[in-house]
Write a protein that holds these residues in place. Structure first.
Motif, PDB file in Angstrom:
ATOM      1  N   GLY A   1       0.775  -1.164  -0.055  1.00 31.99           N
ATOM      2  CA  GLY A   1      -0.121   0.064   0.146  1.00 31.99           C
ATOM      3  C   GLY A   1       0.994   1.241   0.131  1.00 31.99           C
ATOM      4  N   ALA A   2       1.998   1.145   0.870  1.00 31.94           N
ATOM      5  CA  ALA A   2       2.861   2.410   0.778  1.00 31.94           C
ATOM      6  C   ALA A   2       3.582   2.660  -0.801  1.00 31.94           C
ATOM      7  N   ARG A   3       3.667   1.534  -1.518  1.00 33.67           N
ATOM      8  CA  ARG A   3       4.246   1.756  -2.958  1.00 33.67           C
ATOM      9  C   ARG A   3       3.198   2.597  -3.549  1.00 33.67           C
ATOM     10  N   VAL A   4       1.822   2.185  -3.692  1.00 35.48           N
ATOM     11  CA  VAL A   4       0.617   2.594  -4.221  1.00 35.48           C
ATOM     12  C   VAL A   4       0.598   4.296  -3.713  1.00 35.48           C
ATOM     13  N   PHE A   5       0.471   4.180  -2.541  1.00 37.83           N
ATOM     14  CA  PHE A   5       0.208   5.672  -1.840  1.00 37.83           C
ATOM     15  C   PHE A   5       1.416   6.549  -2.516  1.00 37.83           C
ATOM     16  N   TRP A   6       2.870   6.199  -2.240  1.00 33.30           N
ATOM     17  CA  TRP A   6       4.039   7.200  -2.413  1.00 33.30           C
ATOM     18  C   TRP A   6       3.773   7.385  -4.116  1.00 33.30           C
ATOM     19  N   ASP A   7       3.486   6.276  -4.778  1.00 35.48           N
ATOM     20  CA  ASP A   7       3.522   6.248  -6.449  1.00 35.48           C
ATOM     21  C   ASP A   7       2.552   7.356  -6.879  1.00 35.48           C
ATOM     22  N   ASP A   8       1.313   7.197  -6.153  1.00 35.98           N
ATOM     23  CA  ASP A   8       0.111   8.291  -6.419  1.00 35.98           C
ATOM     24  C   ASP A   8       0.705   9.629  -6.102  1.00 35.98           C
ATOM     25  N   TYR A   9       1.245   9.810  -4.940  1.00 39.26           N
ATOM     26  CA  TYR A   9       1.510  11.263  -4.549  1.00 39.26           C
ATOM     27  C   TYR A   9       2.680  11.783  -5.515  1.00 39.26           C
ATOM     28  N   ARG A  10       3.590  11.001  -5.999  1.00 37.70           N
ATOM     29  CA  ARG A  10       4.583  11.588  -6.926  1.00 37.70           C
ATOM     30  C   ARG A  10       4.231  11.677  -8.486  1.00 37.70           C
ATOM     31  N   SER A  11       3.303  10.778  -8.707  1.00 37.45           N
ATOM     32  CA  SER A  11       2.739  11.064 -10.176  1.00 37.45           C
ATOM     33  C   SER A  11       2.166  12.212 -10.480  1.00 37.45           C
ATOM     34  N   VAL A  12       1.873  13.096  -9.578  1.00 33.19           N
ATOM     35  CA  VAL A  12       1.031  14.417  -9.787  1.00 33.19           C
ATOM     36  C   VAL A  12       2.035  15.347 -10.313  1.00 33.19           C
ATOM     37  N   PHE A  13       3.583  15.181 -10.089  1.00 32.24           N
ATOM     38  CA  PHE A  13       4.466  16.109 -10.152  1.00 32.24           C
ATOM     39  C   PHE A  13       5.356  15.888 -11.421  1.00 32.24           C
ATOM     40  N   GLY A  14       5.852  16.889 -11.977  1.00 36.95           N
ATOM     41  CA  GLY A  14       6.969  16.716 -13.075  1.00 36.95           C
ATOM     42  C   GLY A  14       8.259  16.841 -12.247  1.00 36.95           C
ATOM     43  N   THR A  15       8.252  17.796 -11.403  1.00 36.48           N
ATOM     44  CA  THR A  15       9.587  18.101 -10.482  1.00 36.48           C
ATOM     45  C   THR A  15       9.236  18.488  -9.054  1.00 36.48           C
ATOM     46  N   ILE A  16       9.662  18.190  -8.034  1.00 39.81           N
ATOM     47  CA  ILE A  16       9.308  18.512  -6.770  1.00 39.81           C
ATOM     48  C   ILE A  16      10.481  18.568  -5.736  1.00 39.81           C
ATOM     49  N   THR A  17      10.653  19.510  -4.974  1.00 42.61           N
ATOM     50  CA  THR A  17      11.651  19.494  -3.839  1.00 42.61           C
ATOM     51  C   THR A  17      10.739  19.775  -2.589  1.00 42.61           C
TER      52      THR A  17
END
Length: 125
Positions: free
Chosen positions: A48-64
């Motif tokens: 579930g953590a993999r799904v959660f964090w993949d979902d979070y990161r997929s919204v962004f092109g770049t992020i800091t």
């Protein structure tokens, strides 16, 4: 800071830079519950953590992400942060929030995120 909150922040920086969920998944205990409250999303355990964090990161092109304050307790931490990003369509976005992590030993047993979801709303013409 606690060892787990330090590892969590390092894992998030790795995720931001490399879009790799591995370090976040490694931190997650079996049975951990991860919640993104504005979207009513809940995932459990390392898968579930993999799904959660993949979902979070997929919204962004770049992020800091800059962590601005950390409060550690015996069973967890609260981490205040500001993220600066570009969305997949190239639009720039800065938003802030708090992530609360529950811990048990060296693993994360819970994650709850609270952030300014209005920052993602674009005005219509």
């Amino acid at each position: 800071m606690s060892a787990v909150s330090d590892r969590f922040m390092a894992a998030l920086h790795h995720l931001d830079e490399h879009a790799d969920t591995g370090p976040m998944v490694e931190l997650t205990a079996p049975g951990a519950v991860l919640r993104k409250l504005d979207r009513h999303q809940e995932e459990t355990g390392p898968d579930g953590a993999r799904v959660f964090w993949d979902d979070y990161r997929s919204v962004f092109g770049t992020i800091t992400t800059e962590f601005t304050s950390t409060l550690d307790g015996e069973s967890g931490s609260s981490l205040e942060w500001v993220s600066r990003s570009t969305l997949e369509d190239g639009a720039e976005l800065t938003y802030s929030g708090v992530t609360v992590i529950d811990t048990d030993g060296e693993q994360v047993t819970g994650v709850r995120t609270y952030y300014d979801s209005a920052a993602f709303v674009r005005p219509t013409a």
